[in-house]
Design a protein around this motif. Structure first.
Motif, PDB file in Angstrom:
ATOM      1  N   CYS A  57      16.826 -20.122 -40.501  1.00 53.06           N
ATOM      2  CA  CYS A  57      16.583 -19.609 -38.442  1.00 53.06           C
ATOM      3  C   CYS A  57      17.473 -20.694 -37.365  1.00 53.06           C
ATOM      4  O   CYS A  57      17.487 -21.617 -37.713  1.00 53.06           O
ATOM      5  CB  CYS A  57      15.720 -18.936 -38.752  1.00 53.06           C
ATOM      6  N   THR A  58      18.228 -20.548 -36.749  1.00 52.08           N
ATOM      7  CA  THR A  58      18.807 -21.092 -36.025  1.00 52.08           C
ATOM      8  C   THR A  58      17.345 -20.543 -34.201  1.00 52.08           C
ATOM      9  O   THR A  58      17.613 -21.527 -33.507  1.00 52.08           O
ATOM     10  CB  THR A  58      20.449 -21.318 -35.452  1.00 52.08           C
ATOM     11  N   GLY A  59      16.987 -19.842 -34.244  1.00 47.80           N
ATOM     12  CA  GLY A  59      16.612 -19.972 -33.164  1.00 47.80           C
ATOM     13  C   GLY A  59      15.297 -18.855 -32.734  1.00 47.80           C
ATOM     14  O   GLY A  59      15.327 -17.808 -34.298  1.00 47.80           O
ATOM     15  N   THR A  60      14.373 -18.322 -32.274  1.00 49.05           N
ATOM     16  CA  THR A  60      13.298 -17.036 -32.230  1.00 49.05           C
ATOM     17  C   THR A  60      14.290 -15.892 -32.373  1.00 49.05           C
ATOM     18  O   THR A  60      13.316 -14.908 -33.428  1.00 49.05           O
ATOM     19  CB  THR A  60      12.635 -16.919 -31.367  1.00 49.05           C
ATOM     20  N   PRO A  92      16.269 -25.888 -39.207  1.00 49.48           N
ATOM     21  CA  PRO A  92      17.106 -25.811 -38.386  1.00 49.48           C
ATOM     22  C   PRO A  92      16.330 -25.733 -37.370  1.00 49.48           C
ATOM     23  O   PRO A  92      17.861 -26.798 -35.700  1.00 49.48           O
ATOM     24  CB  PRO A  92      17.922 -24.660 -38.677  1.00 49.48           C
ATOM     25  N   MET A  93      15.480 -25.402 -36.596  1.00 47.99           N
ATOM     26  CA  MET A  93      14.779 -25.554 -35.822  1.00 47.99           C
ATOM     27  C   MET A  93      14.457 -26.909 -34.767  1.00 47.99           C
ATOM     28  O   MET A  93      13.425 -27.075 -35.241  1.00 47.99           O
ATOM     29  CB  MET A  93      14.393 -23.810 -35.745  1.00 47.99           C
ATOM     30  N   LYS A  94      15.125 -27.311 -34.336  1.00 39.64           N
ATOM     31  CA  LYS A  94      14.674 -29.073 -33.769  1.00 39.64           C
ATOM     32  C   LYS A  94      14.689 -29.368 -32.392  1.00 39.64           C
ATOM     33  O   LYS A  94      14.524 -30.311 -31.694  1.00 39.64           O
ATOM     34  CB  LYS A  94      15.640 -29.805 -34.882  1.00 39.64           C
ATOM     35  N   GLU A  95      14.566 -27.955 -31.425  1.00 41.49           N
ATOM     36  CA  GLU A  95      14.961 -28.071 -30.255  1.00 41.49           C
ATOM     37  C   GLU A  95      13.366 -29.349 -29.776  1.00 41.49           C
ATOM     38  O   GLU A  95      12.686 -28.198 -30.199  1.00 41.49           O
ATOM     39  CB  GLU A  95      15.385 -27.015 -29.247  1.00 41.49           C
ATOM     40  N   LEU A  96      13.491 -30.259 -29.142  1.00 48.06           N
ATOM     41  CA  LEU A  96      12.232 -30.723 -28.232  1.00 48.06           C
ATOM     42  C   LEU A  96      11.962 -30.956 -26.716  1.00 48.06           C
ATOM     43  O   LEU A  96      13.130 -31.574 -26.975  1.00 48.06           O
ATOM     44  CB  LEU A  96      11.657 -32.182 -29.061  1.00 48.06           C
ATOM     45  N   HIS A  97      11.178 -30.762 -26.092  1.00 51.45           N
ATOM     46  CA  HIS A  97      11.184 -30.930 -24.362  1.00 51.45           C
ATOM     47  C   HIS A  97      10.107 -31.596 -23.892  1.00 51.45           C
ATOM     48  O   HIS A  97       8.726 -31.332 -24.196  1.00 51.45           O
ATOM     49  CB  HIS A  97      11.404 -29.833 -23.912  1.00 51.45           C
ATOM     50  N   VAL A  98      10.026 -33.263 -24.107  1.00 55.54           N
ATOM     51  CA  VAL A  98       8.886 -34.323 -23.421  1.00 55.54           C
ATOM     52  C   VAL A  98       8.582 -33.423 -21.825  1.00 55.54           C
ATOM     53  O   VAL A  98       9.607 -33.759 -21.381  1.00 55.54           O
ATOM     54  CB  VAL A  98       8.644 -34.930 -23.424  1.00 55.54           C
ATOM     55  N   ASP A  99       7.404 -33.169 -21.146  1.00 49.88           N
ATOM     56  CA  ASP A  99       7.155 -34.031 -20.026  1.00 49.88           C
ATOM     57  C   ASP A  99       6.356 -34.093 -19.921  1.00 49.88           C
ATOM     58  O   ASP A  99       4.718 -34.536 -19.743  1.00 49.88           O
ATOM     59  CB  ASP A  99       6.832 -32.085 -19.572  1.00 49.88           C
ATOM     60  N   VAL A 159       7.937 -12.726 -48.943  1.00 55.75           N
ATOM     61  CA  VAL A 159       7.705 -13.354 -47.422  1.00 55.75           C
ATOM     62  C   VAL A 159       7.566 -14.221 -47.667  1.00 55.75           C
ATOM     63  O   VAL A 159       6.282 -14.143 -47.803  1.00 55.75           O
ATOM     64  CB  VAL A 159       7.781 -12.709 -45.787  1.00 55.75           C
ATOM     65  N   ALA A 160       8.023 -16.266 -47.694  1.00 55.32           N
ATOM     66  CA  ALA A 160       7.151 -16.755 -47.505  1.00 55.32           C
ATOM     67  C   ALA A 160       8.380 -17.555 -45.982  1.00 55.32           C
ATOM     68  O   ALA A 160       9.418 -17.180 -45.773  1.00 55.32           O
ATOM     69  CB  ALA A 160       7.513 -18.075 -49.014  1.00 55.32           C
ATOM     70  N   VAL A 161       7.411 -17.952 -45.001  1.00 55.27           N
ATOM     71  CA  VAL A 161       7.613 -19.227 -44.436  1.00 55.27           C
ATOM     72  C   VAL A 161       7.991 -21.105 -44.494  1.00 55.27           C
ATOM     73  O   VAL A 161       7.008 -21.132 -44.457  1.00 55.27           O
ATOM     74  CB  VAL A 161       7.169 -18.707 -42.816  1.00 55.27           C
ATOM     75  N   ARG A 162       8.866 -21.379 -44.170  1.00 59.47           N
ATOM     76  CA  ARG A 162       9.566 -22.819 -44.447  1.00 59.47           C
ATOM     77  C   ARG A 162       9.493 -23.068 -42.988  1.00 59.47           C
ATOM     78  O   ARG A 162       9.864 -22.607 -42.148  1.00 59.47           O
ATOM     79  CB  ARG A 162      10.246 -22.852 -45.220  1.00 59.47           C
ATOM     80  N   GLY A 163       8.571 -24.246 -42.559  1.00 58.61           N
ATOM     81  CA  GLY A 163       8.939 -25.257 -41.390  1.00 58.61           C
ATOM     82  C   GLY A 163       9.385 -26.414 -41.895  1.00 58.61           C
ATOM     83  O   GLY A 163      10.783 -26.887 -42.142  1.00 58.61           O
ATOM     84  N   GLY A 221      10.785 -26.332 -36.602  1.00 58.95           N
ATOM     85  CA  GLY A 221      11.323 -27.004 -37.954  1.00 58.95           C
ATOM     86  C   GLY A 221      11.276 -28.344 -37.913  1.00 58.95           C
ATOM     87  O   GLY A 221      11.410 -29.364 -38.128  1.00 58.95           O
ATOM     88  N   LEU A 222      10.768 -28.854 -36.895  1.00 52.13           N
ATOM     89  CA  LEU A 222      10.606 -30.240 -36.589  1.00 52.13           C
ATOM     90  C   LEU A 222       9.297 -31.215 -37.671  1.00 52.13           C
ATOM     91  O   LEU A 222       8.278 -30.530 -37.947  1.00 52.13           O
ATOM     92  CB  LEU A 222      10.094 -30.619 -35.004  1.00 52.13           C
TER      93      LEU A 222
END
Length: 476
Positions: free
Chosen positions: A61-64, A106-113, A81-85, A124-125
């Motif tokens: 998966c690349t996104g929600t 593959p889901m590695k997006e990250l936003h720091v405020d 079903v299994a879910v892998r992080g 995925g991080l």
């Protein structure tokens, strides 16, 4: 027409025709991997070398949106079903035989405020990736002790590490999550939105859906911290652990200590004279001014003559990688845990007796004081479970050869069984062995929260679609 055999959630076998599978593949932004793909073996491999499972389908998966489509496909066809992080789950529940793996890696997006002191991170991080981003601003949220651990599994199961006494567990620092539930709905979950689901994701594991985004509170940490990390001879271990108990009783929350019984590895980081020597380690990371931290940690360093003292002022991101080399992907791991009422003389006797009989030089017994911020949260304030017992004992069997599985598992289980006489209940479900105790282990982990969790499971996942975990079965 070609048929693909898959395992159902009930353990039966079902067949799907190739066009049905291809339509699912075409609906994804990421790739659907089957056993015919060259990357299949890499995609099905997880960190624990004991786990060797062969899913029929792996949805990268690349996104929600991809997660929603994968959940809907699995529900429609009744698939296991299994879910892998991050794939670091020691019990291996991130992958299944014959079913569908929803792979979030593959889901590695990250936003720091840095202004609001928050971070939003995709599932995925790993903790190392999050720490590197937040430490650019001198901020951190509690993670684990190995930087390659995925944020998703650790957080959903609780999450204990160097910052716990000051800032709590990983799950205690959640602000919100984005959750895809078994009905394929995407919900933003927080204290104000779907508070019942927010309660369950704070320690309830992957039982209630797939978390695609985590939002955490950040705290000022580092970038330099004082670290205590000193090894004493095993001959002095009994007296050392009696001292450690006294130190923990007076240490401020800024220190989250740990004691470890283990064996010095044969690596260049250790002098040749002590390689292979058994030890007791005192560890502690101080969250605050480094000069003050060095003073507070000094008693751990000067208790007696050490085998070696690695204590220093270090970058927090480096502290977070200290144990990475000891837990490489592909080694075999079997870990259990239990909370004990006291670090009594009898408990220490039990730990040291087991350590003397340990079949692998790579194994550890970890003693985690669980006070401070962790203990000040009521047990029913989150799904996590018991917080009132002062120590969690982690029994880590780590070895290399498949032929050594039986003695190492037996060693872990024997010590775990023995420690029950010192416990009034509770286990840490991120260290569950292979989950072979089933419902009994899960009930022990959640204690009085179990009934509420089972009722909510009936509401949000009545068919138990998400069962590859420390499973909470829907209430009857």
């Amino acid at each position: 027409m070609t048929q693909i055999q898959l395992t159902t959630s009930d353990g039966d076998i079902t067949s799907l025709d190739e066009p049905t599978v291809q339509r699912f593949a075409s609906s994804l932004h990421g790739k659907l991997i089957t056993a015919a793909d060259p990357e299949y073996d890499a995609a099905r491999t997880v960190w624990n070398g004991m786990i060797d499972r062969r899913p029929a389908l792996i949805a990268r998966c690349t996104g929600t949106e991809d997660v929603v489509r994968a959940v809907n496909f699995a529900r429609t066809h009744g698939l296991l079903v299994a879910v892998r992080g991050g794939g670091h789950n020691v019990a291996g529940s991130a992958v299944c035989d014959g079913g569908l793996v929803i792979d979030l890696s593959p889901m590695k997006e990250l936003h720091v405020d840095p202004e609001s002191r928050t971070v939003r991170a995709q599932a995925g991080l790993t903790w190392g990736e999050v720490d590197r981003a937040t430490q650019a601003y001198g901020l951190a949220t509690p993670g684990g002790l190995v930087s390659e651990t995925g944020i998703a599994g650790l957080t959903l199961g609780g999450g204990t590490g160097w910052l716990r006494n000051k800032h709590g567990l990983s799950c205690d620092n959640l602000i919100s999550v984005e959750l895809v539930t078994a009905d394929g709905q995407t919900r933003t979950v927080s204290a104000n939105e779907h508070p019942d689901l927010f309660w369950v994701v704070q320690g309830g594991g992957g039982n209630f859906g797939v978390v695609t985004w985590f939002e955490y509170r950040l705290h000022p940490v580092g970038p330099e911290v004082a670290l205590g990390f000193v090894l004493y001879p095993i001959a002095k271990a009994w007296e050392a652990l009696r001292f450690f108990d006294r130190y923990v009783a007076v240490a401020p929350d800024e220190v989250s200590p740990i004691a470890v019984i283990g064996t010095a590895p044969h690596t260049d980081a250790f002098p040749a004279a002590i390689q292979g020597e058994r030890f007791v380690l005192f560890g502690g990371c101080y969250v605050g001014p480094v000069d003050e931290g060095l003073r507070i940690l000094q008693p751990l360093r000067e208790w007696s003559t050490p085998l070696i003292d690695f204590s220093d002022v270090m970058q927090y991101v480096d502290v977070q990688t200290l144990w990475d080399a000891d837990y490489p992907a592909g080694k075999r791991y079997y870990w259990k845990s239990i909370y004990v009422n006291y670090l009594s003389d009898a408990v220490i006797d039990s730990l040291l007796s087991a350590a003397a009989d340990c079949p692998s030089p790579h194994s550890n017994i970890d003693i985690w004081p669980m006070g401070g911020a962790v203990g000040r949260i009521a047990a029913n304030a989150s799904a996590f479970g018991r917080r009132d017992l002062p120590y969690m004992i982690g029994i880590e069997a780590n070895w290399e050869a498949p032929g050594e599985d039986a003695p190492n598992i037996a060693w872990t289980r024997a010590l775990w069984a023995d420690l029950h006489r010192f416990s009034s209940g509770g286990v840490y479900l991120n260290f569950p062995g292979l989950g072979e105790e089933g419902d009994a282990l899960v009930r022990a982990g959640y204690g009085e929260n179990y009934a509420r969790l089972a009722a909510l499971k009936r509401t949000y996942d009545p068919t138990n679609l998400f069962r590859m975990n420390q499973n909470i079965r829907p209430a009857a």
